[in-house]
Design a protein around this motif. Structure first.
Motif, PDB file in Angstrom:
ATOM      1  N   SER A   4       0.852  -1.183   0.000  1.00  0.00           N
ATOM      2  CA  SER A   4       0.000   0.000   0.000  1.00  0.00           C
ATOM      3  C   SER A   4       0.893   1.239   0.000  1.00  0.00           C
ATOM      4  O   SER A   4       2.123   1.133   0.042  1.00  0.00           O
ATOM      5  CB  SER A   4      -0.920  -0.010   1.228  1.00  0.00           C
ATOM      6  OG  SER A   4      -1.779  -1.132   1.206  1.00  0.00           O
ATOM      7  N   ALA A   5       0.280   2.411  -0.043  1.00  0.00           N
ATOM      8  CA  ALA A   5       1.056   3.647  -0.121  1.00  0.00           C
ATOM      9  C   ALA A   5       0.452   4.703   0.797  1.00  0.00           C
ATOM     10  O   ALA A   5      -0.750   4.696   1.076  1.00  0.00           O
ATOM     11  CB  ALA A   5       1.090   4.165  -1.558  1.00  0.00           C
ATOM     12  N   THR A   6       1.315   5.607   1.246  1.00  0.00           N
ATOM     13  CA  THR A   6       0.862   6.764   2.001  1.00  0.00           C
ATOM     14  C   THR A   6       1.523   8.010   1.445  1.00  0.00           C
ATOM     15  O   THR A   6       2.606   7.943   0.842  1.00  0.00           O
ATOM     16  CB  THR A   6       1.168   6.637   3.507  1.00  0.00           C
ATOM     17  OG1 THR A   6       0.583   7.758   4.193  1.00  0.00           O
ATOM     18  CG2 THR A   6       2.664   6.617   3.792  1.00  0.00           C
ATOM     19  N   ILE A   7       0.874   9.142   1.648  1.00  0.00           N
ATOM     20  CA  ILE A   7       1.365  10.415   1.137  1.00  0.00           C
ATOM     21  C   ILE A   7       0.716  11.528   1.949  1.00  0.00           C
ATOM     22  O   ILE A   7      -0.420  11.392   2.404  1.00  0.00           O
ATOM     23  CB  ILE A   7       1.021  10.568  -0.363  1.00  0.00           C
ATOM     24  CG1 ILE A   7       1.567  11.882  -0.934  1.00  0.00           C
ATOM     25  CG2 ILE A   7      -0.480  10.469  -0.595  1.00  0.00           C
ATOM     26  CD1 ILE A   7       1.361  12.013  -2.452  1.00  0.00           C
ATOM     27  N   PHE A   8       1.448  12.621   2.135  1.00  0.00           N
ATOM     28  CA  PHE A   8       0.842  13.834   2.672  1.00  0.00           C
ATOM     29  C   PHE A   8       0.148  14.543   1.508  1.00  0.00           C
ATOM     30  O   PHE A   8       0.761  15.339   0.798  1.00  0.00           O
ATOM     31  CB  PHE A   8       1.904  14.751   3.280  1.00  0.00           C
ATOM     32  CG  PHE A   8       2.289  14.406   4.693  1.00  0.00           C
ATOM     33  CD1 PHE A   8       1.659  15.015   5.772  1.00  0.00           C
ATOM     34  CD2 PHE A   8       3.273  13.473   4.948  1.00  0.00           C
ATOM     35  CE1 PHE A   8       2.002  14.692   7.069  1.00  0.00           C
ATOM     36  CE2 PHE A   8       3.632  13.148   6.241  1.00  0.00           C
ATOM     37  CZ  PHE A   8       2.995  13.761   7.315  1.00  0.00           C
ATOM     38  N   LEU A   9      -1.121  14.217   1.288  1.00  0.00           N
ATOM     39  CA  LEU A   9      -1.876  14.937   0.264  1.00  0.00           C
ATOM     40  C   LEU A   9      -2.156  16.349   0.756  1.00  0.00           C
ATOM     41  O   LEU A   9      -2.636  16.544   1.882  1.00  0.00           O
ATOM     42  CB  LEU A   9      -3.188  14.225  -0.025  1.00  0.00           C
ATOM     43  CG  LEU A   9      -3.140  12.974  -0.902  1.00  0.00           C
ATOM     44  CD1 LEU A   9      -4.546  12.427  -1.105  1.00  0.00           C
ATOM     45  CD2 LEU A   9      -2.482  13.256  -2.244  1.00  0.00           C
ATOM     46  N   THR A  15      -3.870  14.992  -6.847  1.00  0.00           N
ATOM     47  CA  THR A  15      -5.195  14.963  -6.223  1.00  0.00           C
ATOM     48  C   THR A  15      -5.538  13.559  -5.725  1.00  0.00           C
ATOM     49  O   THR A  15      -4.989  12.562  -6.209  1.00  0.00           O
ATOM     50  CB  THR A  15      -6.279  15.407  -7.219  1.00  0.00           C
ATOM     51  OG1 THR A  15      -6.348  14.440  -8.289  1.00  0.00           O
ATOM     52  CG2 THR A  15      -5.974  16.790  -7.776  1.00  0.00           C
ATOM     53  N   PRO A  16      -6.453  13.450  -4.758  1.00  0.00           N
ATOM     54  CA  PRO A  16      -6.851  12.122  -4.268  1.00  0.00           C
ATOM     55  C   PRO A  16      -7.412  11.218  -5.362  1.00  0.00           C
ATOM     56  O   PRO A  16      -7.104  10.021  -5.400  1.00  0.00           O
ATOM     57  CB  PRO A  16      -7.918  12.436  -3.212  1.00  0.00           C
ATOM     58  CG  PRO A  16      -7.671  13.848  -2.801  1.00  0.00           C
ATOM     59  CD  PRO A  16      -7.102  14.535  -3.998  1.00  0.00           C
ATOM     60  N   THR A  17      -8.237  11.763  -6.256  1.00  0.00           N
ATOM     61  CA  THR A  17      -8.856  10.922  -7.284  1.00  0.00           C
ATOM     62  C   THR A  17      -7.824  10.403  -8.279  1.00  0.00           C
ATOM     63  O   THR A  17      -7.846   9.228  -8.664  1.00  0.00           O
ATOM     64  CB  THR A  17      -9.959  11.689  -8.029  1.00  0.00           C
ATOM     65  OG1 THR A  17      -9.424  12.940  -8.507  1.00  0.00           O
ATOM     66  CG2 THR A  17     -11.128  11.972  -7.109  1.00  0.00           C
ATOM     67  N   ARG A  18      -6.913  11.270  -8.695  1.00  0.00           N
ATOM     68  CA  ARG A  18      -5.881  10.847  -9.654  1.00  0.00           C
ATOM     69  C   ARG A  18      -4.984   9.789  -9.029  1.00  0.00           C
ATOM     70  O   ARG A  18      -4.679   8.768  -9.648  1.00  0.00           O
ATOM     71  CB  ARG A  18      -5.051  12.056 -10.079  1.00  0.00           C
ATOM     72  CG  ARG A  18      -3.978  11.722 -11.116  1.00  0.00           C
ATOM     73  CD  ARG A  18      -4.581  11.495 -12.482  1.00  0.00           C
ATOM     74  NE  ARG A  18      -3.537  11.417 -13.490  1.00  0.00           N
ATOM     75  CZ  ARG A  18      -3.228  10.313 -14.157  1.00  0.00           C
ATOM     76  NH1 ARG A  18      -3.894   9.197 -13.953  1.00  0.00           N
ATOM     77  NH2 ARG A  18      -2.281  10.323 -15.066  1.00  0.00           N
ATOM     78  N   LEU A  19      -4.557  10.004  -7.787  1.00  0.00           N
ATOM     79  CA  LEU A  19      -3.670   9.048  -7.130  1.00  0.00           C
ATOM     80  C   LEU A  19      -4.375   7.719  -6.904  1.00  0.00           C
ATOM     81  O   LEU A  19      -3.798   6.647  -7.151  1.00  0.00           O
ATOM     82  CB  LEU A  19      -3.178   9.617  -5.798  1.00  0.00           C
ATOM     83  CG  LEU A  19      -2.298   8.686  -4.967  1.00  0.00           C
ATOM     84  CD1 LEU A  19      -1.054   8.263  -5.736  1.00  0.00           C
ATOM     85  CD2 LEU A  19      -1.907   9.358  -3.650  1.00  0.00           C
ATOM     86  N   LEU A  31      -4.458   2.927   0.007  1.00  0.00           N
ATOM     87  CA  LEU A  31      -4.007   4.303   0.186  1.00  0.00           C
ATOM     88  C   LEU A  31      -4.312   4.718   1.614  1.00  0.00           C
ATOM     89  O   LEU A  31      -5.467   4.659   2.052  1.00  0.00           O
ATOM     90  CB  LEU A  31      -4.725   5.240  -0.796  1.00  0.00           C
ATOM     91  CG  LEU A  31      -4.524   6.748  -0.576  1.00  0.00           C
ATOM     92  CD1 LEU A  31      -3.060   7.133  -0.736  1.00  0.00           C
ATOM     93  CD2 LEU A  31      -5.420   7.550  -1.522  1.00  0.00           C
ATOM     94  N   TYR A  32      -3.278   5.135   2.349  1.00  0.00           N
ATOM     95  CA  TYR A  32      -3.424   5.604   3.725  1.00  0.00           C
ATOM     96  C   TYR A  32      -3.030   7.077   3.800  1.00  0.00           C
ATOM     97  O   TYR A  32      -2.022   7.478   3.200  1.00  0.00           O
ATOM     98  CB  TYR A  32      -2.509   4.817   4.663  1.00  0.00           C
ATOM     99  CG  TYR A  32      -2.876   3.371   4.876  1.00  0.00           C
ATOM    100  CD1 TYR A  32      -3.456   2.956   6.070  1.00  0.00           C
ATOM    101  CD2 TYR A  32      -2.610   2.413   3.898  1.00  0.00           C
ATOM    102  CE1 TYR A  32      -3.778   1.617   6.278  1.00  0.00           C
ATOM    103  CE2 TYR A  32      -2.932   1.074   4.096  1.00  0.00           C
ATOM    104  CZ  TYR A  32      -3.511   0.683   5.285  1.00  0.00           C
ATOM    105  OH  TYR A  32      -3.823  -0.636   5.485  1.00  0.00           O
ATOM    106  N   LEU A  33      -3.811   7.852   4.541  1.00  0.00           N
ATOM    107  CA  LEU A  33      -3.559   9.289   4.631  1.00  0.00           C
ATOM    108  C   LEU A  33      -3.392   9.732   6.078  1.00  0.00           C
ATOM    109  O   LEU A  33      -4.111   9.273   6.964  1.00  0.00           O
ATOM    110  CB  LEU A  33      -4.707  10.066   3.993  1.00  0.00           C
ATOM    111  CG  LEU A  33      -4.946   9.818   2.501  1.00  0.00           C
ATOM    112  CD1 LEU A  33      -6.119  10.661   2.015  1.00  0.00           C
ATOM    113  CD2 LEU A  33      -3.693  10.114   1.677  1.00  0.00           C
ATOM    114  N   PRO A  34      -2.451  10.649   6.325  1.00  0.00           N
ATOM    115  CA  PRO A  34      -2.241  11.185   7.673  1.00  0.00           C
ATOM    116  C   PRO A  34      -3.219  12.299   7.992  1.00  0.00           C
ATOM    117  O   PRO A  34      -3.995  12.744   7.132  1.00  0.00           O
ATOM    118  CB  PRO A  34      -0.807  11.714   7.610  1.00  0.00           C
ATOM    119  CG  PRO A  34      -0.667  12.159   6.188  1.00  0.00           C
ATOM    120  CD  PRO A  34      -1.481  11.189   5.363  1.00  0.00           C
ATOM    121  N   GLU A  35      -3.157  12.774   9.236  1.00  0.00           N
ATOM    122  CA  GLU A  35      -4.058  13.841   9.671  1.00  0.00           C
ATOM    123  C   GLU A  35      -3.343  14.842  10.577  1.00  0.00           C
ATOM    124  O   GLU A  35      -2.664  14.456  11.531  1.00  0.00           O
ATOM    125  CB  GLU A  35      -5.240  13.253  10.447  1.00  0.00           C
ATOM    126  CG  GLU A  35      -6.154  14.339  11.039  1.00  0.00           C
ATOM    127  CD  GLU A  35      -7.306  13.785  11.840  1.00  0.00           C
ATOM    128  OE1 GLU A  35      -8.449  14.175  11.546  1.00  0.00           O
ATOM    129  OE2 GLU A  35      -7.070  12.975  12.754  1.00  0.00           O
TER     130      GLU A  35
END
Length: 277
Positions: A4-9, A15-19, A31-35
């Motif tokens: 899987s992948a993570t990124i500071f979007l 963009t979230p949709t493109r990624l 896809l994992y996202l930080p907060e």
């Protein structure tokens, strides 16, 4: 092994949709996202990795909104937080967000949760730093009361909720989605994992040969099924040797780190990671 992948979007990255579309098409598992809600300018808390705090920390997109977009344009991609700062949320609102995203995505959501490192950020949310771990534990119990199949009341040390009608429910029911706890190894963290989570999300994945036996011992001592424990190394910069080592330890999913940059550069990094899929 799932990759899987993570990124500071942020407002400046891909963009979230493109990624999300690219990850699913290329065979990535999730896809994992930080907060971070905000980064106070007057901050005395040091950046855990050392040096200056990277600017993307103050520009992160809301992970639940971004993951909702990702869910809408994918069918199989796992969706997760890495991590949700549970102490900084109203638990009734958060329970609704989690259940809604899990429901709309068909059970693809993983709740990665943590206790935070930025004292000033947490303080602006009214969090008492020394009790933040107990607060998270309490809020997890409250959310699970709202996810119960029948109206269930909860009264804890830090708050409560009346028996209530609360829908939708997470796909797994009152346990909520798969839950992984982030943080540094230690008896206190492992006790939380064994009590209310499905496993551990160690950042960077270093030292697992030494720490995993302690977690597994605590897990079995707590009466949990030894085969059910999940350990997902997070924000990893992969190498063939590192992934082979994880495989030897029985790890089934790894979350690799993407840079917080625009579309063209992110896609180049994904091309480079293709050898691990």
């Amino acid at each position: 092994m799932r990759i899987s992948a993570t990124i500071f979007l942020t407002d400046e990255t891909i963009t979230p949709t493109r990624l999300a579309r690219e990850l699913e098409q290329r065979g990535f598992a999730g896809l994992y996202l930080p907060e971070h809600t905000h980064i106070p300018v007057e901050r005395t808390t040091p950046y855990p990795a050392g040096g200056e705090l990277p600017p993307e920390y103050g520009r992160t997109l809301d992970p639940f909104v971004a993951l909702g977009q990702a869910a809408a344009v994918t069918d199989r991609l796992g969706l997760g937080t890495g991590i949700t700062l549970v102490a900084q949320h109203d638990p009734i609102d958060l329970a609704k967000q989690i259940a809604t995203l899990d429901h709309l995505s068909g059970g693809r959501f993983t709740l990665g949760l943590g206790f935070g490192w930025n004292v000033e950020e947490a303080a602006d949310h009214g969090v008492e730093w020394r009790t933040r771990r107990e607060l998270v534990r309490d809020r997890m119990a409250l959310m699970r009361a709202l996810w119960a199949p029948e109206p269930t009341a909860y009264k804890g040390e830090f708050g409560g909720v009346r028996a209530s009608h609360a829908h939708p429910k997470p796909v797994r029911g009152h346990l909520g989605p798969r839950t992984l706890v982030g943080g540094a190894a230690g008896p206190k963290l492992f006790a939380h994992i064994c009590e209310y989570a499905d496993g551990w999300m160690p950042i960077g994945g270093r030292g697992l040969s030494e720490t995993l036996p302690a977690l597994r011992a605590a897990w079995e001592e707590a009466g949990r099924d030894g085969t059910a424990l999940q350990v997902v190394p997070y924000a990893v910069f992969p190498t063939p040797g590192k992934l082979a080592h994880y495989a030897e330890l029985g790890i089934e999913e790894v979350v690799v780190q993407l840079p917080p940059v625009g579309e063209e550069e992110v896609l180049r990094v994904l091309d480079g990671y293709a050898e691990y899929l």
